[in-house]
Structure formats: C-alpha cells, structure tokens
Design an enzyme around this catalytic site. Structure first.
Site, PDB file in Angstrom:
ATOM      1  N   ASP A  63       1.285   2.743   3.801  1.00 16.88           N
ATOM      2  CA  ASP A  63       2.381   3.192   4.532  1.00 16.88           C
ATOM      3  C   ASP A  63       3.266   2.421   5.297  1.00 16.88           C
ATOM      4  O   ASP A  63       2.696   1.406   5.800  1.00 16.88           O
ATOM      5  CB  ASP A  63       1.752   4.443   5.705  1.00 16.88           C
ATOM      6  CG  ASP A  63       0.937   5.353   4.900  1.00 16.88           C
ATOM      7  OD1 ASP A  63       0.692   5.793   3.603  1.00 16.88           O
ATOM      8  OD2 ASP A  63       0.103   6.003   5.633  1.00 16.88           O
TER       9      ASP A  63
HETATM   10  N1  URA Z   1      -4.898   5.575   4.713  1.00 18.51           N
HETATM   11  C1  URA Z   1      -3.622   5.899   5.395  1.00 18.51           C
HETATM   12  O1  URA Z   1      -3.511   6.941   5.732  1.00 18.51           O
HETATM   13  N2  URA Z   1      -2.557   5.052   5.358  1.00 18.51           N
HETATM   14  C2  URA Z   1      -2.400   3.801   4.724  1.00 18.51           C
HETATM   15  O2  URA Z   1      -1.648   3.033   4.692  1.00 18.51           O
HETATM   16  C3  URA Z   1      -3.617   3.476   3.992  1.00 18.51           C
HETATM   17  C4  URA Z   1      -4.694   4.190   4.263  1.00 18.51           C
END
Ligand code: URA
Length: 228
Positions: free
Chosen positions: A101
């Site tokens: 993310d």
């Molecule tokens: N899980 C998440 O919620 N976000 C990420 O970026 C990676 C794994």
C-alpha cells in the site's frame, strides 16, 4: 519472448523501431529472416541484426526499500511510483512481485523474469512474508489466538491461514503470513478489533530487506537470493 520485445530490450531501438527493422527483414533468427515481430523466440535461439549477433537481455531482479507515499503501480497521476526511482533501462518491462500500500514501507521485489514473478507470487507456493506491525491498541491474548488459528476476513469465504506472531512490545508485533490478499495485514488486524498504524515488510520467502538500503534505495538481488 516475442521477437520485437527481445530485439528492443537487447538494443537501443524502441519497440516500434524494432518492429520496423524486423518487418524490413533485417533480423534473422537461427539464420532465417523473420519478418513477424510477434514471433516467439526460444531461450536458445541466435538472433542477428544485419549480420551482427545480439546478446539477449540479462534478466533483472531488484529489491527496493519502498518509502511511504510511493505507489506500486506502473503509472500514477498523483504519486511517485516504485519505478520512478530506479533509473534503469527498459523500466517498463519490470513488474512488482507483491504490491505494498502507499503508506506501507519496506521490501518490494521487481523483476522482468515472468517465471520467477509467478513463482514468488503464486499462492500455490505459499511463500512467507514477514511484516513489522505497529498497532493502535495493545495486542491481547485473544487477538493473538485468533490470528494464529486463522482469522475470518470480511468478504472472504475462507478463514485466512494461521499467522505466526512474535510480540515485540504491547503495540508492536512481527507477523508472518503466507497469503497476500488486498490489504491483508490491515484487514486481519481489523478483524480482531485492532488497527494498524504503521506497516513495514521485512522479508519475502528467504529474501530479507537489506538494512544497508535506506528508504528509496535499491540493489540487485544476489544469485543466492534469486534461487527460491
Ligand atoms: N497488508 C496490508 O494491509 N498492506 C500492505 O501493504 C501489505 C500487506
């Protein structure tokens, strides 16, 4: 790989210039003139341009320490992407193996080796991913039990696979999971009634984020790291 792709990746020509040269009959594969840019070329084929043998591109495997605010997408009109900081040729042929993310930091793998990408991302291979997770509230015994047994995520048919949890402090855990669904870690923590405030990926399979890499820096993987 397609002939035009291989030819443009091995030379200074763009993909459209490569197509023109191929259509004009300037490229030979195993001694035979091939005018179809889409022709599939096997790994062992010899490719020549106007009589000069061209060496095929070396496949690339990169680890990046992703900073926050950067997106794991090829193009984004509002934010920098993981590709913007690389400054390598043919950056468009690289793909991210397991997105993070925008607000997650840490290990991102990039490659132009389609088979390796499949190996590392396919759920069939169950590669483990390790995250350092900072939480809004203290982690409880009950939350740990549910996570380690497998938690039911919203909008998923099956429970997530059991997670491994190491407690670092009341609000910081190291979480090891073998799945990579959309927002997996944030959804897992929300499902047990907690909330992620910071997330950092440390490891994918046996590949550990190099602590010599500051946020935004990258390096190529070693031969040992590439072997999955
Ligand atoms: N899980 C998440 O919620 N976000 C990420 O970026 C990676 C794994």
């Amino acid at each position: 790989m397609r002939l035009d792709k291989l030819f443009s990746q091995s030379t200074v020509f763009t993909r459209s210039q490569a197509k023109i040269h191929i259509k004009k009959g300037k490229v030979k594969v195993d001694g035979e003139t091939i005018k179809n840019p889409a022709q599939h070329i096997t790994d062992n084929a010899t490719v020549e341009y106007m009589g000069v043998s061209i060496s095929k591109p070396k496949l690339r495997y990169i680890m990046l320490n992703k900073p926050t605010g950067v997106v794991c997408a090829n193009i984004d009109k509002d934010h920098p992407t993981v590709f913007d900081s690389l400054f390598v040729p043919n950056v468009e042929s690289l793909h991210v193996a397991g997105r993070l993310d925008i607000d997650t930091t840490g290990l991102v793998l990039l490659t132009d080796d389609g088979q390796w990408l499949h190996q590392i991302t396919s759920p069939k291979h169950n590669h483990k991913k390790v995250y350092l997770v900072d939480l809004d509230s203290d982690i409880t015994e009950k939350q740990i039990r549910i996570l380690s047994e497998g938690v039911q995520l919203k909008a998923e048919k099956e429970r997530s696979k059991p997670a491994e949890i190491d407690i670092i402090s009341k609000t910081r855990i190291r979480l090891t999971i073998s799945e990579g669904k959309y927002h997996q870690v944030k959804r897992m923590m929300a499902a047990v009634g907690n909330h992620v405030i910071k997330l950092h990926r440390e490891k994918i399979a046996d590949i550990i984020l190099d602590d010599a890499l500051a946020a935004g820096q990258w390096r190529e993987l070693s031969d040992l790291e590439i072997k999955l």
